[in-house]
Design a protein around this motif. Structure first.
Motif, PDB file in Angstrom:
ATOM      1  N   LYS A 141       0.827  -1.209   0.000  1.00  0.00           N
ATOM      2  CA  LYS A 141       0.000   0.000   0.000  1.00  0.00           C
ATOM      3  C   LYS A 141       0.865   1.265   0.000  1.00  0.00           C
ATOM      4  CE  LYS A 141      -4.184  -1.883   2.138  1.00  0.00           C
ATOM      5  NZ  LYS A 141      -5.144  -1.801   3.283  1.00  0.00           N
ATOM      6  N   THR A 142       2.007   1.183   0.643  1.00  0.00           N
ATOM      7  CA  THR A 142       2.894   2.349   0.664  1.00  0.00           C
ATOM      8  C   THR A 142       3.458   2.615  -0.729  1.00  0.00           C
ATOM      9  OG1 THR A 142       3.486   1.962   2.973  1.00  0.00           O
ATOM     10  CG2 THR A 142       4.974   3.348   1.679  1.00  0.00           C
ATOM     11  N   LEU A 143       3.767   1.562  -1.472  1.00  0.00           N
ATOM     12  CA  LEU A 143       4.237   1.741  -2.845  1.00  0.00           C
ATOM     13  C   LEU A 143       3.166   2.404  -3.700  1.00  0.00           C
ATOM     14  CD1 LEU A 143       6.274   1.351  -5.118  1.00  0.00           C
ATOM     15  CD2 LEU A 143       5.372  -0.977  -5.429  1.00  0.00           C
ATOM     16  N   THR A 144       1.929   1.958  -3.555  1.00  0.00           N
ATOM     17  CA  THR A 144       0.825   2.574  -4.302  1.00  0.00           C
ATOM     18  C   THR A 144       0.688   4.047  -3.925  1.00  0.00           C
ATOM     19  OG1 THR A 144      -0.372   0.462  -4.407  1.00  0.00           O
ATOM     20  CG2 THR A 144      -1.654   2.480  -4.758  1.00  0.00           C
ATOM     21  N   TRP A 145       0.825   4.333  -2.639  1.00  0.00           N
ATOM     22  CA  TRP A 145       0.760   5.728  -2.175  1.00  0.00           C
ATOM     23  C   TRP A 145       1.861   6.569  -2.814  1.00  0.00           C
ATOM     24  CZ3 TRP A 145       4.326   8.222   1.286  1.00  0.00           C
ATOM     25  CH2 TRP A 145       3.911   9.493   1.717  1.00  0.00           C
ATOM     26  N   LEU A 146       3.077   6.052  -2.835  1.00  0.00           N
ATOM     27  CA  LEU A 146       4.193   6.781  -3.428  1.00  0.00           C
ATOM     28  C   LEU A 146       3.964   7.024  -4.924  1.00  0.00           C
ATOM     29  CD1 LEU A 146       7.303   5.086  -1.752  1.00  0.00           C
ATOM     30  CD2 LEU A 146       6.620   7.491  -1.553  1.00  0.00           C
ATOM     31  N   GLU A 147       3.475   6.018  -5.616  1.00  0.00           N
ATOM     32  CA  GLU A 147       3.241   6.152  -7.056  1.00  0.00           C
ATOM     33  C   GLU A 147       2.173   7.206  -7.337  1.00  0.00           C
ATOM     34  OE1 GLU A 147       4.377   1.582  -8.439  1.00  0.00           O
ATOM     35  OE2 GLU A 147       2.300   2.088  -7.921  1.00  0.00           O
ATOM     36  N   ASN A 148       1.106   7.217  -6.531  1.00  0.00           N
ATOM     37  CA  ASN A 148       0.044   8.212  -6.724  1.00  0.00           C
ATOM     38  C   ASN A 148       0.479   9.600  -6.277  1.00  0.00           C
ATOM     39  OD1 ASN A 148      -1.752   6.345  -7.826  1.00  0.00           O
ATOM     40  ND2 ASN A 148      -2.551   5.755  -5.822  1.00  0.00           N
ATOM     41  N   LEU A 149       1.283   9.656  -5.229  1.00  0.00           N
ATOM     42  CA  LEU A 149       1.811  10.945  -4.788  1.00  0.00           C
ATOM     43  C   LEU A 149       2.704  11.539  -5.872  1.00  0.00           C
ATOM     44  CD1 LEU A 149       2.475  13.202  -2.807  1.00  0.00           C
ATOM     45  CD2 LEU A 149       4.073  11.656  -1.652  1.00  0.00           C
ATOM     46  N   LYS A 150       3.510  10.716  -6.495  1.00  0.00           N
ATOM     47  CA  LYS A 150       4.371  11.203  -7.573  1.00  0.00           C
ATOM     48  C   LYS A 150       3.526  11.808  -8.699  1.00  0.00           C
ATOM     49  CE  LYS A 150       7.869   9.948 -10.951  1.00  0.00           C
ATOM     50  NZ  LYS A 150       8.684   8.878 -11.581  1.00  0.00           N
ATOM     51  N   LYS A 151       2.396  11.191  -9.014  1.00  0.00           N
ATOM     52  CA  LYS A 151       1.514  11.716 -10.063  1.00  0.00           C
ATOM     53  C   LYS A 151       0.975  13.100  -9.710  1.00  0.00           C
ATOM     54  CE  LYS A 151      -0.072   7.125 -11.510  1.00  0.00           C
ATOM     55  NZ  LYS A 151      -1.250   6.189 -11.559  1.00  0.00           N
ATOM     56  N   ASN A 152       0.915  13.380  -8.415  1.00  0.00           N
ATOM     57  CA  ASN A 152       0.355  14.661  -7.970  1.00  0.00           C
ATOM     58  C   ASN A 152       1.388  15.769  -7.857  1.00  0.00           C
ATOM     59  OD1 ASN A 152      -2.161  13.532  -7.804  1.00  0.00           O
ATOM     60  ND2 ASN A 152      -2.240  13.407  -5.570  1.00  0.00           N
ATOM     61  N   LEU A 153       2.669  15.459  -8.063  1.00  0.00           N
ATOM     62  CA  LEU A 153       3.713  16.458  -7.904  1.00  0.00           C
ATOM     63  C   LEU A 153       3.632  17.526  -8.990  1.00  0.00           C
ATOM     64  CD1 LEU A 153       6.824  14.270  -6.944  1.00  0.00           C
ATOM     65  CD2 LEU A 153       5.241  15.489  -5.434  1.00  0.00           C
ATOM     66  N   ALA A 154       3.815  18.766  -8.553  1.00  0.00           N
ATOM     67  CA  ALA A 154       3.810  19.892  -9.484  1.00  0.00           C
ATOM     68  C   ALA A 154       5.137  20.021 -10.218  1.00  0.00           C
ATOM     69  CB  ALA A 154       3.502  21.189  -8.733  1.00  0.00           C
ATOM     70  N   ARG A 155       6.173  19.424  -9.659  1.00  0.00           N
ATOM     71  CA  ARG A 155       7.507  19.480 -10.255  1.00  0.00           C
ATOM     72  C   ARG A 155       8.334  18.341  -9.698  1.00  0.00           C
ATOM     73  NH1 ARG A 155      10.208  24.663  -7.005  1.00  0.00           N
ATOM     74  NH2 ARG A 155      10.068  23.727  -4.922  1.00  0.00           N
TER      75      ARG A 155
END
Length: 335
Positions: free
Chosen positions: A177-191
């Motif tokens: 679940k933490t990997l999924t969180w990291l992958e989705n968080l990366k998608k949300n990065l502005a830069r």
């Protein structure tokens, strides 16, 4: 007989000055900046007469200690977060300390089970939000919500502060679940992840993003900085996960070097650093939270309100450090 007696007297005369010299000093290797710790050392010297010699560095402490080996002059090691304490521990560069004073002053979750390291001050891994959003109630998990796509800023995921946070996420949710969180968080990065914690608040001020991760004390320091105050004025400081497990808390810490030549003075300094006087000075100077219960925070820090902290011990969180780094690589978070 006279020659023998003279030799013994001469030997004692040579040894005593050496012992007295050792008894009057303690050597510190510090990742903490001079303005934070020198006032504490000055008070310690005034109280005890023991001179504190300090080597300041930003990195390389473990490598230096390993290179110096049993001839290292280091007595005390001051670090800026749990990751660096664990690195020193795992490389067998620390020694256990038997001190009832330390045991009582430092909460169990902020000390190692084998008595090799102790927390000195706490800092929260906060979420900063643009005042454009108004008041928000956020969790670390929320940063991966698709509604924040292109609106999150952060420094490198591999920075020790973020590695500790990811480790806490693994402790709470497991690796998958933490990997999924990291992958989705990366998608949300502005830069692309870059800069410092302060740089993320600056980015919010510049309308580059709406949310960022940052340690609590940076907010206080920015508010007290003439140039950076305008950045801090553009954000709200939020304590994450108040509805469930609580906010992730990290520490600055202290440990005794494995081959400390002045162990008695080292212990005295360690115990002084958890005293009420030192805890108040230390926390006030850098807008941090004292680990010792009952010691007041600064007026500015107090104005942010109280918060619920994650009760999981930092030693437990640190066990997931290597896994956290692997997940960050797998998610290609910094790329």
């Amino acid at each position: 007989m006279k020659k023998s007696l003279f030799s013994k007297v001469l030997f004692v005369c040579l040894i005593i000055p050496s012992v007295l010299t050792q008894a009057a000093e303690v050597n510190v290797y510090s990742y903490r900046q001079p303005f934070l710790v020198e006032p504490l050392f000055n008070v310690f010297t005034e109280k005890t007469g023991v001179k504190v010699n300090v080597v300041f560095a930003k990195k390389g402490m473990a490598e230096r200690l390993a290179r110096e080996g049993q001839h290292s002059p280091a007595d005390i090691l001051l670090t800026t977060d749990i990751s660096r304490l664990v690195e020193l521990h795992d490389k067998d560069l620390l020694q256990a300390v038997d001190s009832e004073t330390l045991e009582k002053a430092v909460p169990e979750k902020f000390q190692s089970k084998d008595n090799t390291w102790y927390g000195l001050t706490m800092r929260v891994r906060n979420i900063y939000s643009s005042k454009r959003l108004g008041q928000v109630d956020l969790s670390y998990e929320d940063l991966a919500d698709p509604k924040y796509k292109g609106r999150v800023c952060t420094r490198s995921g591999k920075h020790p502060y973020n590695v500790a946070l990811v480790s806490s996420m693994i402790a709470a949710h497991g690796e998958e679940k933490t990997l999924t969180w990291l992958e989705n968080l990366k998608k949300n990065l502005a830069r692309k992840p870059q800069g410092s914690d302060r740089g993320q608040v600056q980015a919010i001020h510049q309308n580059l993003c709406d949310l960022s991760l940052g340690n609590s004390y940076y907010f206080g320091n920015m508010l007290n900085d003439e140039k950076q105050k305008v950045w801090a004025d553009a954000v709200n400081i939020n304590f994450p996960n108040q509805a469930n497990r609580g906010a992730h808390v990290n520490i600055s810490g202290v440990a005794m070097a494995k081959h400390a030549p002045n162990a008695k003075n080292a212990l005295a300094l360690m115990e002084f650093l958890v005293s009420e006087q030192a805890q108040q000075m230390y926390a006030e100077t850098n807008m941090e939270y004292p680990v010792r219960e009952g010691v007041a925070v600064s007026a500015l820090v107090s104005s942010w309100g109280q918060f619920k902290a994650d009760e999981l011990s930092l030693e437990t969180i640190a066990q997931h450090r290597k896994a956290a780094i692997k997940l960050l690589d797998k998610a290609q978070f910094d790329l």
